[in-house]
Design a protein around this motif. Structure first.
Motif, PDB file in Angstrom:
ATOM      1  N   PHE A 374      35.872  62.064  13.835  1.00 62.84           N
ATOM      2  CA  PHE A 374      36.149  60.997  14.794  1.00 62.84           C
ATOM      3  C   PHE A 374      37.407  60.224  14.405  1.00 62.84           C
ATOM      4  O   PHE A 374      38.238  59.897  15.250  1.00 62.84           O
ATOM      5  CB  PHE A 374      34.949  60.046  14.861  1.00 62.84           C
ATOM      6  N   ALA A 375      37.541  59.924  13.108  1.00 60.50           N
ATOM      7  CA  ALA A 375      38.722  59.194  12.645  1.00 60.50           C
ATOM      8  C   ALA A 375      39.990  60.006  12.855  1.00 60.50           C
ATOM      9  O   ALA A 375      41.047  59.455  13.189  1.00 60.50           O
ATOM     10  CB  ALA A 375      38.560  58.818  11.174  1.00 60.50           C
ATOM     11  N   ALA A 376      39.906  61.321  12.667  1.00 54.78           N
ATOM     12  CA  ALA A 376      41.080  62.164  12.861  1.00 54.78           C
ATOM     13  C   ALA A 376      41.511  62.172  14.327  1.00 54.78           C
ATOM     14  O   ALA A 376      42.707  62.138  14.637  1.00 54.78           O
ATOM     15  CB  ALA A 376      40.784  63.589  12.384  1.00 54.78           C
ATOM     16  N   VAL A 377      40.538  62.208  15.244  1.00 59.00           N
ATOM     17  CA  VAL A 377      40.866  62.188  16.672  1.00 59.00           C
ATOM     18  C   VAL A 377      41.531  60.873  17.051  1.00 59.00           C
ATOM     19  O   VAL A 377      42.496  60.837  17.821  1.00 59.00           O
ATOM     20  CB  VAL A 377      39.594  62.429  17.506  1.00 59.00           C
ATOM     21  N   ARG A 378      41.043  59.762  16.504  1.00 60.91           N
ATOM     22  CA  ARG A 378      41.602  58.452  16.824  1.00 60.91           C
ATOM     23  C   ARG A 378      42.794  58.073  15.948  1.00 60.91           C
ATOM     24  O   ARG A 378      43.362  56.993  16.111  1.00 60.91           O
ATOM     25  CB  ARG A 378      40.511  57.384  16.673  1.00 60.91           C
ATOM     26  N   GLU A 379      43.127  58.953  15.015  1.00 60.94           N
ATOM     27  CA  GLU A 379      44.232  58.703  14.082  1.00 60.94           C
ATOM     28  C   GLU A 379      43.984  57.444  13.246  1.00 60.94           C
ATOM     29  O   GLU A 379      44.855  56.626  13.021  1.00 60.94           O
ATOM     30  CB  GLU A 379      45.574  58.590  14.825  1.00 60.94           C
ATOM     31  N   TRP A 380      42.753  57.333  12.761  1.00 61.04           N
ATOM     32  CA  TRP A 380      42.359  56.254  11.872  1.00 61.04           C
ATOM     33  C   TRP A 380      42.261  56.777  10.450  1.00 61.04           C
ATOM     34  O   TRP A 380      42.082  57.985  10.245  1.00 61.04           O
ATOM     35  CB  TRP A 380      40.991  55.693  12.263  1.00 61.04           C
ATOM     36  N   PRO A 381      42.340  55.905   9.467  1.00 56.71           N
ATOM     37  CA  PRO A 381      42.000  56.333   8.111  1.00 56.71           C
ATOM     38  C   PRO A 381      40.496  56.575   8.010  1.00 56.71           C
ATOM     39  O   PRO A 381      39.707  55.875   8.634  1.00 56.71           O
ATOM     40  CB  PRO A 381      42.442  55.147   7.232  1.00 56.71           C
ATOM     41  N   THR A 382      40.100  57.597   7.250  1.00 50.81           N
ATOM     42  CA  THR A 382      38.685  57.905   7.077  1.00 50.81           C
ATOM     43  C   THR A 382      38.130  57.083   5.927  1.00 50.81           C
ATOM     44  O   THR A 382      38.582  57.213   4.791  1.00 50.81           O
ATOM     45  CB  THR A 382      38.482  59.401   6.797  1.00 50.81           C
ATOM     46  N   VAL A 383      37.150  56.243   6.229  1.00 50.78           N
ATOM     47  CA  VAL A 383      36.554  55.370   5.215  1.00 50.78           C
ATOM     48  C   VAL A 383      35.036  55.488   5.317  1.00 50.78           C
ATOM     49  O   VAL A 383      34.454  55.170   6.351  1.00 50.78           O
ATOM     50  CB  VAL A 383      36.979  53.895   5.396  1.00 50.78           C
ATOM     51  N   VAL A 384      34.414  55.979   4.228  1.00 53.98           N
ATOM     52  CA  VAL A 384      32.957  56.006   4.123  1.00 53.98           C
ATOM     53  C   VAL A 384      32.598  55.248   2.848  1.00 53.98           C
ATOM     54  O   VAL A 384      32.843  55.735   1.752  1.00 53.98           O
ATOM     55  CB  VAL A 384      32.413  57.446   4.058  1.00 53.98           C
ATOM     56  N   PRO A 385      32.073  54.026   2.962  1.00 57.81           N
ATOM     57  CA  PRO A 385      31.772  53.241   1.765  1.00 57.81           C
ATOM     58  C   PRO A 385      30.826  53.978   0.822  1.00 57.81           C
ATOM     59  O   PRO A 385      29.861  54.616   1.276  1.00 57.81           O
ATOM     60  CB  PRO A 385      31.123  51.970   2.329  1.00 57.81           C
ATOM     61  N   TYR A 386      31.097  53.886  -0.464  1.00 53.57           N
ATOM     62  CA  TYR A 386      30.259  54.582  -1.441  1.00 53.57           C
ATOM     63  C   TYR A 386      28.826  54.074  -1.395  1.00 53.57           C
ATOM     64  O   TYR A 386      27.866  54.836  -1.614  1.00 53.57           O
ATOM     65  CB  TYR A 386      30.849  54.430  -2.837  1.00 53.57           C
ATOM     66  N   TRP A 387      28.667  52.766  -1.102  1.00 53.14           N
ATOM     67  CA  TRP A 387      27.317  52.208  -1.082  1.00 53.14           C
ATOM     68  C   TRP A 387      26.491  52.813   0.047  1.00 53.14           C
ATOM     69  O   TRP A 387      25.252  52.883  -0.058  1.00 53.14           O
ATOM     70  CB  TRP A 387      27.360  50.688  -0.946  1.00 53.14           C
ATOM     71  N   ALA A 388      27.169  53.244   1.119  1.00 56.48           N
ATOM     72  CA  ALA A 388      26.427  53.863   2.220  1.00 56.48           C
ATOM     73  C   ALA A 388      25.883  55.222   1.792  1.00 56.48           C
ATOM     74  O   ALA A 388      24.734  55.572   2.091  1.00 56.48           O
ATOM     75  CB  ALA A 388      27.332  54.011   3.442  1.00 56.48           C
ATOM     76  N   SER A 389      26.708  56.003   1.077  1.00 57.73           N
ATOM     77  CA  SER A 389      26.258  57.315   0.618  1.00 57.73           C
ATOM     78  C   SER A 389      25.139  57.188  -0.406  1.00 57.73           C
ATOM     79  O   SER A 389      24.099  57.857  -0.312  1.00 57.73           O
ATOM     80  CB  SER A 389      27.441  58.084   0.020  1.00 57.73           C
ATOM     81  N   VAL A 390      25.353  56.316  -1.401  1.00 56.22           N
ATOM     82  CA  VAL A 390      24.323  56.120  -2.427  1.00 56.22           C
ATOM     83  C   VAL A 390      23.059  55.541  -1.809  1.00 56.22           C
ATOM     84  O   VAL A 390      21.935  55.975  -2.101  1.00 56.22           O
ATOM     85  CB  VAL A 390      24.860  55.203  -3.544  1.00 56.22           C
ATOM     86  N   GLY A 391      23.234  54.555  -0.938  1.00 61.41           N
ATOM     87  CA  GLY A 391      22.080  53.951  -0.287  1.00 61.41           C
ATOM     88  C   GLY A 391      21.345  54.934   0.603  1.00 61.41           C
ATOM     89  O   GLY A 391      20.107  54.880   0.717  1.00 61.41           O
ATOM     90  N   GLY A 392      22.090  55.855   1.244  1.00 56.76           N
ATOM     91  CA  GLY A 392      21.435  56.844   2.088  1.00 56.76           C
ATOM     92  C   GLY A 392      20.530  57.768   1.297  1.00 56.76           C
ATOM     93  O   GLY A 392      19.379  58.031   1.692  1.00 56.76           O
TER      94      GLY A 392
END
Length: 423
Positions: A374-392
């Motif tokens: 999605f970020a690539a389509v919108r030309e945004w930087p890709t940001v996935v917070p580490y706390w979201a991955s660990v928390g998931g």
């Protein structure tokens, strides 16, 4: 006659051989190490791969939804921060407000721009002035009133740099073109007029006067009102369109650390006689408000992701309960061979945790991939917070522990005879 004697032992049964006394202590069950627990738990998943895969998929969908929501929101926020860093958050806008006494709209004095420029922390200032009753047309044969909502504004030469505008084509007004019938189109105005480039013969019809188009602007993020405007020079607006010379919007750039202080004195400086008739705003605040709305929307989507995760947890619990019912003979055999209730409980709890961990890791990977796409389509930087991955992953382990606790306890309570006789 002499009698022969022997030196050997006397005749009779041999003495008993001493036998060590048996150990009176009970035999201890074999200890299960971490590797053993993992292997035993994985065996249950390998024997029923389709059911395990479907249960893990339910967990993965919930985690992927939550990761994607957080990731897309964070990527959007990072893009906003990048834009603000490029545009600057130190732009202030001064406009006439409504008089509290008469209820009429105020008027900025002619000297408003010059007076604002005297504030020490202000290093750039420019103004625009609305030209009333100057509709915009592509042709002089179009009926009056069909101007598409476009506005004609007189613009000072420093406006381009002050608001951080960029050109899509052509050039900005200069000292020469500002005195003659020349115009620069905002991005939306150019689109409505069907003009994509400048060149010889490209003109617009303003209040009975033809103006040559010399430039087209890109969308201006911090001054969106310019997008649906046609900008002409201050002198030409007065000479050809009857502009009265009063500024209607003054844009000022101040040093970042003094923005709040400058905003506090702008009204008094721009219109000392009636400061209550002046409105001061900060365009970047509108972007911040938009970001707040996006955050609220993100909270709602996170709730939906939580529901999906809960559904996945119910699927894991269902799988584990069925597994206990189908494997009663296995449980009875292990109990007969000496497995304790704790070991049986640990086995099924480990199986539930492994199942949830597979879904959690898969969900994190899937959510990250969705965010990146999605970020690539919108030309945004890709940001996935580490706390979201660990928390998931932590959330899936918690769900797995809760979902597998009851089946594990139920399996451990089965007696060997009851489990074996059930088959």
């Amino acid at each position: 006659m002499a009698t022969a004697t022997t030196d050997g032992p006397p005749a009779g049964p041999p003495p008993p051989v001493p036998v060590p006394a048996p150990d009176a202590r009970p035999l201890r069950p074999a200890r299960m190490y971490t590797g053993d627990v993992v292997r035993v738990g994985a065996t249950g998943l390998r024997t029923r791969p389709l059911r395990a895969w479907l249960s893990a998929l339910g967990i993965a969908i919930g985690i992927a939804a939550m990761i994607a929501v957080v990731g897309i929101s964070s990527s959007s926020r990072a893009e906003l921060d990048r834009q603000l860093a490029a545009l600057g958050t130190n732009l202030l806008r001064v406009e006439p407000g409504t008089s509290m006494i008469s209820g009429e709209e105020g008027v900025l004095p002619y000297e408003a721009t010059a007076m604002v420029a005297r504030i020490d922390p202000v290093y750039a200032v420019a103004a625009t002035g609305n030209v009333p009753d100057a509709n915009v047309y592509r042709s002089d044969h179009i009926p009056e009133g069909r101007s598409g909502g476009m506005t004609v504004r007189a613009a000072e030469l420093d406006l381009y740099d002050t608001v951080g505008a960029e050109l899509a084509d052509g050039a900005w007004l200069n000292a020469a073109t500002a005195r003659y019938p020349a115009a620069v189109l905002g991005a939306e105005s150019a689109k409505q007029l069907g003009i994509s480039s400048v060149g010889s013969g490209v003109e617009v019809y303003l209040a009975g006067q033809w103006f040559t188009v010399v430039g087209i602007l890109e969308p201006v993020a911090l001054a969106g009102e310019l997008d649906l405007s046609v900008l002409v020079g201050w002198e030409s607006a007065a000479a050809y369109l009857g502009f009265d010379g009063h500024p209607t919007t003054v844009y000022a750039r101040a040093e970042e650390r003094y923005v709040e202080e400058v905003a506090g004195v702008l009204a008094t400086t721009a219109n000392p006689e009636a400061p209550d008739e002046v409105t001061v705003s900060r365009p970047s605040d509108a972007l911040a408000a938009k970001n707040a709305v996006d955050t609220a929307f993100t909270g709602m989507l996170l709730g939906l992701g939580g529901v999906a995760l809960l559904v996945g947890g119910v699927g894991v619990a269902n799988t584990m309960v069925i597994s206990v019912l189908e494997r009663r003979s296995e449980i009875g055999l292990r109990r007969s061979l000496g497995a304790t209730k704790g070991q049986i409980r640990t086995q099924f709890l480990a199986e539930s945790l492994l199942l949830s961990a597979l879904g959690g890791v898969g969900g994190v990977l899937l959510g990250t991939a969705v965010t990146a796409g999605f970020a690539a389509v919108r030309e945004w930087p890709t940001v996935v917070p580490y706390w979201a991955s660990v928390g998931g992953v932590a959330a899936t382990l918690f769900i797995g522990a809760v979902a597998g606790l009851y089946p594990a306890v139920r399996a451990s309570r089965l007696s060997p005879t009851e489990a074996l006789s059930a088959q």
